[in-house]
Design a protein around this motif. Sequence first.
Motif, PDB file in Angstrom:
ATOM      1  N   LEU A  59      41.534  38.512 -24.581  1.00 41.91           N
ATOM      2  CA  LEU A  59      42.896  39.021 -24.764  1.00 41.91           C
ATOM      3  C   LEU A  59      43.354  39.788 -23.521  1.00 41.91           C
ATOM      4  O   LEU A  59      44.506  39.681 -23.093  1.00 41.91           O
ATOM      5  N   LEU A  60      42.408  40.556 -22.945  1.00 43.04           N
ATOM      6  CA  LEU A  60      42.743  41.317 -21.737  1.00 43.04           C
ATOM      7  C   LEU A  60      43.126  40.391 -20.599  1.00 43.04           C
ATOM      8  O   LEU A  60      44.010  40.680 -19.799  1.00 43.04           O
ATOM      9  N   ILE A 119      36.110  38.825 -27.765  1.00 45.05           N
ATOM     10  CA  ILE A 119      37.480  38.488 -28.172  1.00 45.05           C
ATOM     11  C   ILE A 119      38.457  39.365 -27.378  1.00 45.05           C
ATOM     12  O   ILE A 119      39.465  38.895 -26.863  1.00 45.05           O
ATOM     13  N   GLU A 120      38.098  40.638 -27.254  1.00 41.61           N
ATOM     14  CA  GLU A 120      38.971  41.579 -26.544  1.00 41.61           C
ATOM     15  C   GLU A 120      39.089  41.221 -25.058  1.00 41.61           C
ATOM     16  O   GLU A 120      40.165  41.331 -24.486  1.00 41.61           O
ATOM     17  N   TRP A 130      54.384  38.555 -21.067  1.00 44.59           N
ATOM     18  CA  TRP A 130      53.902  37.501 -21.955  1.00 44.59           C
ATOM     19  C   TRP A 130      52.841  38.061 -22.914  1.00 44.59           C
ATOM     20  O   TRP A 130      52.784  37.672 -24.081  1.00 44.59           O
ATOM     21  N   ALA A 141      50.609  31.695 -36.599  1.00 46.42           N
ATOM     22  CA  ALA A 141      50.453  32.387 -35.315  1.00 46.42           C
ATOM     23  C   ALA A 141      50.512  31.387 -34.152  1.00 46.42           C
ATOM     24  O   ALA A 141      51.202  31.613 -33.154  1.00 46.42           O
ATOM     25  N   ASP A 182      49.958  38.353 -17.153  1.00 43.89           N
ATOM     26  CA  ASP A 182      51.403  38.505 -17.298  1.00 43.89           C
ATOM     27  C   ASP A 182      51.670  39.510 -18.426  1.00 43.89           C
ATOM     28  O   ASP A 182      51.513  39.187 -19.601  1.00 43.89           O
ATOM     29  N   LEU A 231      33.390  41.113 -31.087  1.00 48.62           N
ATOM     30  CA  LEU A 231      34.714  41.694 -30.840  1.00 48.62           C
ATOM     31  C   LEU A 231      34.944  41.946 -29.347  1.00 48.62           C
ATOM     32  O   LEU A 231      36.033  41.741 -28.833  1.00 48.62           O
ATOM     33  N   ARG A 232      33.895  42.382 -28.670  1.00 50.19           N
ATOM     34  CA  ARG A 232      34.045  42.678 -27.252  1.00 50.19           C
ATOM     35  C   ARG A 232      34.498  41.448 -26.469  1.00 50.19           C
ATOM     36  O   ARG A 232      35.354  41.522 -25.588  1.00 50.19           O
ATOM     37  N   MET A 251      45.542  42.489 -33.167  1.00 46.49           N
ATOM     38  CA  MET A 251      46.594  43.339 -33.733  1.00 46.49           C
ATOM     39  C   MET A 251      46.089  44.756 -33.967  1.00 46.49           C
ATOM     40  O   MET A 251      46.810  45.726 -33.773  1.00 46.49           O
ATOM     41  N   TYR A 272      59.861  31.515 -23.579  1.00 48.03           N
ATOM     42  CA  TYR A 272      59.574  32.406 -22.448  1.00 48.03           C
ATOM     43  C   TYR A 272      59.713  31.660 -21.123  1.00 48.03           C
ATOM     44  O   TYR A 272      60.308  32.135 -20.165  1.00 48.03           O
ATOM     45  N   TYR A 288      36.835  47.266 -36.145  1.00 48.51           N
ATOM     46  CA  TYR A 288      35.486  47.605 -36.629  1.00 48.51           C
ATOM     47  C   TYR A 288      35.573  48.242 -38.013  1.00 48.51           C
ATOM     48  O   TYR A 288      34.795  47.947 -38.900  1.00 48.51           O
ATOM     49  N   LYS A 321      46.645  39.330 -21.031  1.00 47.72           N
ATOM     50  CA  LYS A 321      47.574  40.420 -20.738  1.00 47.72           C
ATOM     51  C   LYS A 321      47.653  40.740 -19.255  1.00 47.72           C
ATOM     52  O   LYS A 321      48.729  41.001 -18.731  1.00 47.72           O
ATOM     53  N   HIS A 351      33.112  50.553 -28.820  1.00 44.34           N
ATOM     54  CA  HIS A 351      32.355  49.312 -29.049  1.00 44.34           C
ATOM     55  C   HIS A 351      30.911  49.624 -29.465  1.00 44.34           C
ATOM     56  O   HIS A 351      30.351  48.953 -30.316  1.00 44.34           O
ATOM     57  N   LEU A 385      51.534  36.824 -32.859  1.00 42.22           N
ATOM     58  CA  LEU A 385      50.449  36.919 -33.841  1.00 42.22           C
ATOM     59  C   LEU A 385      50.948  37.584 -35.125  1.00 42.22           C
ATOM     60  O   LEU A 385      50.701  37.106 -36.228  1.00 42.22           O
ATOM     61  N   PHE A 445      52.973  37.599 -26.820  1.00 44.23           N
ATOM     62  CA  PHE A 445      51.812  36.968 -27.486  1.00 44.23           C
ATOM     63  C   PHE A 445      51.394  37.791 -28.711  1.00 44.23           C
ATOM     64  O   PHE A 445      51.162  37.248 -29.791  1.00 44.23           O
ATOM     65  N   MET A 446      51.344  39.118 -28.534  1.00 36.27           N
ATOM     66  CA  MET A 446      50.964  39.990 -29.652  1.00 36.27           C
ATOM     67  C   MET A 446      51.982  39.898 -30.783  1.00 36.27           C
ATOM     68  O   MET A 446      51.623  39.788 -31.953  1.00 36.27           O
ATOM     69  N   ILE A 456      53.200  31.260 -31.230  1.00 35.91           N
ATOM     70  CA  ILE A 456      52.785  31.388 -29.825  1.00 35.91           C
ATOM     71  C   ILE A 456      53.357  30.223 -28.998  1.00 35.91           C
ATOM     72  O   ILE A 456      53.915  30.415 -27.919  1.00 35.91           O
TER      73      ILE A 456
END
Lengths: 217, 240
Positions: free
Chosen positions: B146-147, B142-143, B156, A201, B153, B139-140, A68, A212, A75, B150, A9, B164, B160-161, A205
């Motif tokens: 997402l975490l 967004i990540e 799931w 997407a 579950d 980005l951090r 993804m 699910y 980046y 995850k 990062h 996408l 989910f991935m 989902i």
Amino acid sequence: MSQYDQKIHLWGRVSGILAIIAFASYPLLVSIYFNAWPYLGALGKGLLGVIPVFYTVGIIEAFTYAPMLGAGGSYLSFVTGNITNLKAPCAINAMKVAKVEPGTPEGEVISTIAIGISSIVTTVILFLGMLLLNTLAPILESPTLAPAFANILPALFGGLAVIFISRNWKIAVGPMVFMLILFIVMPSLADKVSLLVPVGAILAIVLSRFLYKKGKL
Amino acid sequence: MFSVNHPVLFGLAGVVILYVLGQSIFFTVKAYKRARELEMSKTLLRSIMRGAGVFSIAPAIAIIIGIITLSQFLGLPLPWLRLSVVGALTYELPAATSAATVLGISLTDALTDARSYSTIAWVMTLGSFSGIVIITFFLRKIEKGLLTIKSKDKKWGAIFMDSLFIGMVSAFLGMIFSKVTFGIQGWIPVFVMIFSSLLMLFFGFLVKKKNIVWLENYAMPFSMLGAMAFSIPLTAWIGG
């Protein structure tokens, strides 16, 4: 978060900021060197013509592709460009071949390596292509080869479809049928396909969540 | 005297492209080292690198065609820069066209006015900043989101991935059918896609049933190249 994740990062932010400065420096230095500042009216109108669509697409792509491609891959690919037609399929294929899942530490590094190599190879080919442009242009623009380059996306996504549909046909059928009907009814949407990626997407989902919860996945 | 192919423009574009090339090498080396820490074999990593390289050749050549298209009025350095880094022809051509239309410039003759060139370069640059700005600064976050999905579950999270990916693939598959109502020529992309899928299935068969393991890494690029080659006689036959 591992030490590598934290560092990626940091590297990503620093290199991203430097890239933004580098990209802006081209028109800026052109303006200074040639004393050729842009026509402000035309600049404003030109930007108005592209920003509403491009910024929307850019924002959508960031949120769709980042999960993804992982941190390193994101980046890198948002600096090197050509995400939909090259970097994302390349990373997806590499993760499939390596049998790793996106979002895992292994998936993260494989995606970054694939996108990195793809960027290096592309840069070298474009450089060689530019050097040999006079020789290459008649070949690449020949009517014989034109269909091959006009059909690069169908050729790319045909193979990708096999990977994803065979693995997740229950989730894939709904969004695919929806998109087929949508594009057949409104062919003009072909130019705005990037805007429809998140629609597909979200649909996938919602559908997969439903399946699910019903215990069908 | 300004020229769209002025040596200074080549120099500027070259420096920016070198920076991006350096960044790609840096990230690749760091990821490779991390992959070794994760005990991924050198053989696998080299095979992934070779596969990614082969995969990139055809799309990269297609990008050269984009450079040729834009170079007719913008010269070589700007299209070379824009298509080597952040952009793609799908952004750069409309951006250049938008600015050129406002300026009343023809897209077929080389530009001679430096201010018009500068205006177009600014529009192309500023018009494509949103993605890189969001990724660089957010980005951090967004990540983290997402975490959270995850960690709640794991199963799931994986679905989910996949959803996408399917969203992306389904949108592009739909687009391939967008011209089917225009007559038999409109079906050419569909036939090309089907041919690519069949090749992929055939390569999959060779990998799994005939144990030709090395082919797995090249199944995608070979399917793509095979389908592109198939489109040439197909188009000649149907008449595109």
